[in-house]
Design a protein around this motif. Structure first.
Motif, PDB file in Angstrom:
ATOM      1  N   ARG A  21      43.290  26.341 -13.718  1.00  0.00           N
ATOM      2  CA  ARG A  21      41.970  26.657 -12.654  1.00  0.00           C
ATOM      3  C   ARG A  21      42.503  25.944 -11.884  1.00  0.00           C
ATOM      4  N   LEU A  22      42.635  24.665 -11.363  1.00  0.00           N
ATOM      5  CA  LEU A  22      42.996  24.230  -9.860  1.00  0.00           C
ATOM      6  C   LEU A  22      44.015  25.238  -9.685  1.00  0.00           C
ATOM      7  N   ALA A  23      44.857  25.536  -9.608  1.00  0.00           N
ATOM      8  CA  ALA A  23      46.223  26.224  -8.893  1.00  0.00           C
ATOM      9  C   ALA A  23      46.051  27.253  -8.849  1.00  0.00           C
ATOM     10  N   ALA A  26      43.291  26.839  -5.394  1.00  0.00           N
ATOM     11  CA  ALA A  26      45.376  25.982  -4.897  1.00  0.00           C
ATOM     12  C   ALA A  26      45.342  27.457  -3.790  1.00  0.00           C
ATOM     13  N   ASP A  27      45.611  28.198  -4.942  1.00  0.00           N
ATOM     14  CA  ASP A  27      46.556  29.530  -4.319  1.00  0.00           C
ATOM     15  C   ASP A  27      45.752  30.039  -3.583  1.00  0.00           C
ATOM     16  N   ARG A  28      44.554  30.328  -3.774  1.00  0.00           N
ATOM     17  CA  ARG A  28      44.182  31.024  -2.928  1.00  0.00           C
ATOM     18  C   ARG A  28      43.530  31.018  -2.071  1.00  0.00           C
ATOM     19  N   ALA A  29      43.075  29.826  -1.751  1.00  0.00           N
ATOM     20  CA  ALA A  29      43.118  28.370  -0.796  1.00  0.00           C
ATOM     21  C   ALA A  29      44.123  28.511   0.894  1.00  0.00           C
ATOM     22  N   MET A  35      46.698  18.941  -1.967  1.00  0.00           N
ATOM     23  CA  MET A  35      45.557  19.328  -0.679  1.00  0.00           C
ATOM     24  C   MET A  35      44.591  19.857  -1.311  1.00  0.00           C
ATOM     25  N   TYR A  36      44.151  21.247  -1.790  1.00  0.00           N
ATOM     26  CA  TYR A  36      43.641  21.240  -2.427  1.00  0.00           C
ATOM     27  C   TYR A  36      42.113  20.806  -3.601  1.00  0.00           C
ATOM     28  N   ILE A  37      42.690  19.716  -4.090  1.00  0.00           N
ATOM     29  CA  ILE A  37      41.843  18.486  -4.978  1.00  0.00           C
ATOM     30  C   ILE A  37      41.686  17.544  -3.947  1.00  0.00           C
TER      31      ILE A  37
END
Length: 110
Positions: A21-23, A26-29, A35-37
């Motif tokens: 889910r985080l990946a 992060a990809d959408r951002a 870096m997303y975390i």
């Protein structure tokens, strides 16, 4: 952050579904998972004051709003207030606290 001698590293364990889910987020951002975390932690650590943690979202009864002195009682504390649409206080209504800026709360009739 990469290459900065003051950067700290630590091992973070999480289950695969959380990582996935985080990946995706992060990809959408357009960021790496790391870096997303870091951006999530930075945005949510230490920046919220008491009002933002404990008061926003609270429901206030119209009878607890005093238009004569401009104060509202929320969780045992008196605050100044603004009504989001500049309407008069309806003593029979309920209001939600939608914003806190210092000792001034913005209320919205619900």
């Amino acid at each position: 952050m990469a290459g900065n001698s003051k950067d700290k590293r630590f091992l973070l364990r999480m289950d695969q579904s959380l990582y996935d889910r985080l990946a995706e987020e992060a990809d959408r951002a357009n960021q790496s998972v790391n870096m997303y975390i870091v951006s999530l932690l930075s945005a949510n650590h230490g920046t919220k004051n008491f009002e933002k943690r404990q008061i926003i979202g609270k429901t206030v009864l119209g009878k607890d709003i005093n238009p004569d002195n401009g104060l509202v009682l929320v969780s045992g504390i008196y605050y100044r207030y603004l009504i989001n649409d500049n309407s008069e206080v309806d003593a029979t209504a309920e209001y939600a606290v939608i914003e806190a800026n210092g000792n001034i709360l913005t209320l919205q009739k619900i």
